[in-house]
Design an enzyme around this catalytic site. Structure first.
Site, short mmCIF file in Angstrom:
data_model
loop_
_atom_site.label_atom_id
_atom_site.label_comp_id
_atom_site.label_asym_id
_atom_site.label_seq_id
_atom_site.Cartn_x
_atom_site.Cartn_y
_atom_site.Cartn_z
N ASN A 127 -4.16 3.11 17.27
CA ASN A 127 -3.18 4.14 17.62
C ASN A 127 -2.13 3.60 18.60
OD1 ASN A 127 -4.50 5.93 16.00
ND2 ASN A 127 -4.75 7.52 17.57
N GLU A 146 0.80 -1.21 0.00
CA GLU A 146 0.00 0.00 0.00
C GLU A 146 0.84 1.27 0.00
OE1 GLU A 146 -2.86 2.79 0.37
OE2 GLU A 146 -2.13 2.30 2.37
#
Lengths: 351, 392
Positions: free
Chosen positions: B370, B246
């Site tokens: 996160n 990606e």
């Protein structure tokens, strides 16, 4: 997509970082802090031996051309060592003279500023009485003001060049929290000032130069503060393991890098936008100044916290970063000011 | 160091923009501006096929397999113009961005011939079967089992968060094929058709009322032995290789969608007077600055040709955009006020901004939370000691 340093820019970065790493030592900086807040020998070596002081200034007056990207690289390298140098004066006053001064003013001052023979400072003036080309008023706080040989003072639409030795100029140095860039108050009493020929150009140039200089210094300082804290996290052992293996500690360091990476994008976006005269330049400058100042302060504050007690001592360098960060936050417009400029660009004037 | 794209790249941009605009004002105007992944799924499958017919389906792939051999810059530009034109997200983005490149890199010639034409043509929709109830952030602890039996793989177990499985044709799954193996060892990567008795897909309703995710159950589900990518036990290597594909191609396109969201907030603030509130002005300025810095961070990452060093911009990008967007959702609600808490119609369905507020809570979770991102940044970017692994 070429938003990366060219080979030449990489070379400038290697040279500048190596120079300041070797010469702008903590010992020398502390000696300067205890005296007048400048390492004159270092400034002279930077201007003459290294020869990078003319970056971003015109070649016909002793400069080396190039642009704000190259200047930002140098300011970043100096900022990484919290070097006590009049770099900001070069970024503001010298650029104001180059952009808005008369030929005579450029010819007189630029070679001297680039060679380090003269030091410049620059500040906005709030109130000044002007009569027949003579100025009366008080300007404060002027960064490195007690050392300057020449000042550029400005207010909206006006800019003057004032010699420090002109009759009627008195300068009072202040004990300043950030001892690497002490402030002074300059009082003018019926002083003969030389108006800059094109004040608009001068003000635009000193703002672009000053904001990029401070943003880049902040970036360099933040990265160095992070690097030193990471090094400490790897070697300091508590509870039988390096403290850098604890998530509470790691995550804080990670958050610092997240901000610093954005600050890096901000500095070089702004510098590039100014060099390319992009429509985005104004927005980029406000973004860079506000974001990088906040980043540096956040990182420097964490540097103290993550070092524990030793980080609170005078002996440790953490307070040099912390105080420089604090000073950059307010200098040349605080974060709220710059963000309001951005808000005006995207939302229109406040009602 | 330069900010923009080359004139040739800008010419390519114009070509993309023209074609996409023409589709979105013509034959496919009914899907323009859809922001959820699930709405009008059938029409969006037709759109996938339309992209394939006109050669815009997978421009970064080799020409031989239906692509255009587009450069990284061209792929980025296409993604940007795609979002700018208001085209809804690709229902086959897993096929185009993950399954296809994985087969191109690790598949056999036979597998390429079997899968790639369908993916390129938009007729084979793929979804991803990685996470499990007991293997979320800790992907290596998958338990879904695969065994070879009479020339077929037989799979038993459960996958979760299989986005769009209910409208997909194929799923790739990471299975544990070595009894007693632990962690990244003993895993195998399989391609399985979804339409079979051994696979059941159940939707999971999310906090915004939409159901883009699913649980996918495998009960003696089968696929031919040669549906394995790489060898037996190569599953972890393939899965990790796939996540590396990606390389930021979709970032600028994603940012264009963020631009649209921020513009909508700015318009709402102007319309309802919130634009006069100094604190809202500061937050909108922060959002604007954050978005611009995201763009230049992505450009730095995409301009970086030295992949031997850790790229800080790339490493911090996920947490940066996810956190920015979550704040944007909160800003949207503060701008809208209580009007944002009332649905327009009878159904529990939300307009762009309230939906942004709800959906963005997922942004800081999927694709590495996160917390996991911070571990990665600290361990890979800052070379801090690795998190000790507990063994139960």
């Amino acid at each position: 997509m070429e938003f990366a340093f060219t080979d030449e820019q990489m070379m400038i970065a290697d040279t500048a970082f190596a120079f300041f790493r070797e010469n702008a030592t903590s010992d020398r900086t502390r000696k300067a802090m205890a005296a007048e807040g400048i390492d004159r020998e270092l400034w002279s070596a930077f201007c003459t031996e290294l020869g990078l002081s003319g970056v971003g200034l015109p070649e016909e007056h002793g400069g080396s051309g190039l642009g704000m990207v190259e200047f930002a690289i140098i300011a970043e390298a100096a900022g990484a060592r919290v070097a006590p140098l009049p770099m900001l004066g070069l970024a503001t006053a010298a650029r104001a003279i180059a952009a808005g001064g008369s030929e005579a003013q450029k010819a007189e001052w630029l070679p001297k500023l680039i060679s380090g023979e003269a030091i410049a400072s620059c500040e906005r003036v709030a109130q000044l009485a002007e009569q027949g080309g003579r100025l009366t008023g008080t300007i404060t706080p002027v960064p490195h003001g007690a050392l300057a040989d020449v000042f550029v003072f400005f207010s909206p639409g006006k800019a003057w060049l004032v010699r420090a030795d002109a009759p009627g100029v008195t300068v009072a140095a202040h004990v300043t929290m950030d001892q690497t860039r002490p402030f002074a108050t300059v009082t003018l009493e019926d002083v003969l000032a030389e108006p800059l020929a094109d004040p608009q150009a001068a003000i635009a140039a000193l703002h672009a130069g000053g904001w990029i200089c401070l943003a880049a210094e902040a970036l360099g300082g933040a990265q160095e503060a992070l690097d030193r804290t990471v090094a400490y996290a790897r070697e300091r052992v508590q509870f039988g393991r390096p403290i850098g293996s604890f998530q509470a500690y790691k995550h804080r360091l990670a958050d610092m890098l997240v901000e610093i990476e954005q600050a890096r994008s901000a500095v070089y976006w702004a510098a590039c936008a100014v060099d390319e005269q992009s429509d985005e330049a104004a927005l980029a400058l406000h973004a860079a100044k506000s974001f990088c100042a906040d980043t540096f302060f956040m990182v420097a504050g964490n540097m103290i916290q993550l070092h524990g007690g030793i980080g609170f001592t005078w002996e440790h360098d953490a307070h040099l970063f912390f105080k420089r960060a604090r000073s950059i936050q307010t200098m040349l417009g605080n974060g709220s000011f710059h963000r309001e400029q951005v808000a005006t660009m995207v939302l229109g004037e406040a009602a | 160091m330069k900010l923009g794209f080359s004139p040739q790249e800008e010419a390519f941009r114009a070509e993309c923009a023209d074609w996409l605009q023409a589709q979105m004002t013509g034959e496919f105007r009914d899907i323009r501006g859809i922001t959820t992944l699930t709405a009008k799924a059938e029409r969006r499958k037709e759109w996938e096929q339309h992209l394939g017919e006109h050669g815009w389906s997978c421009i970064g792939w080799p020409k031989a397999w239906g692509g255009r051999d587009a450069t990284l810059a061209e792929q980025v530009i296409f993604a940007e113009e795609y979002a700018r034109a208001g085209v809804p997200g690709r229902v086959n983005h897993i096929g185009i961005e993950l399954a296809g490149p994985t087969i191109l890199a690790f598949g056999t010639e036979e597998q390429k011939r079997r899968f790639l034409p369908g993916i390129a043509a938009g007729s084979t929709i793929f979804c991803q079967g990685f996470s499990e109830p007991g293997a979320g952030s800790d992907l290596a602890s998958v338990r879904t089992k695969g065994r070879l039996e009479g020339g077929e793989w037989v799979v038993n177990g459960q996958k979760i968060w299989t986005s769009l499985a209910h409208i997909s044709d194929w799923i790739f799954v990471v299975t544990r094929t070595e009894d007693g193996s632990k962690g990244p060892k003993g895993l195998t990567f399989l391609m399985m058709p979804l339409d079979q008795p051994g696979i059941e897909v159940r939707g999971i309703t999310q906090i915004n009322g939409d159901a883009e995710f699913n649980e996918t159950f495998f009960t003696d589900a089968r696929c031919p032995a040669d549906s394995m990518i790489g060898g037996v036990g190569d599953g972890w290597k393939i899965a990790m290789g796939l996540l590396a594909f990606e390389r930021g191609v979709s970032t600028l396109g994603q940012q264009m969608a963020f631009r649209n969201e921020l513009d909508e907030i700015i318009a709402a603030a102007r319309a309802n007077g919130a634009a006069g509130d100094p604190l809202i002005r500061q937050r909108i300025a922060r959002a604007e600055i954050g978005l611009r810095l995201m763009r230049y961070g992505a450009l730095r990452m995409l301009s970086n040709t030295d992949h031997s060093k850790i790229d800080g911009a790339a490493l911090t990008y996920k947490i940066q955009w996810a956190t920015w967007r979550r704040s944007l959702g909160e800003l949207a609600m503060d701008v809208l006020g209580q009007a944002g808490e009332i649905a327009e119609g009878e159904a529990y369905e939300w307009g762009t901004l309230p939906n942004l507020f709800l959906y963005s809570r997922a942004d800081t979770i999927y694709g590495g939370t996160n917390q996991i991102q911070r571990n990665l940044i600290a361990e890979r970017g800052l070379a801090l000691p690795r998190e000790p692994r507990g063994d139960l």
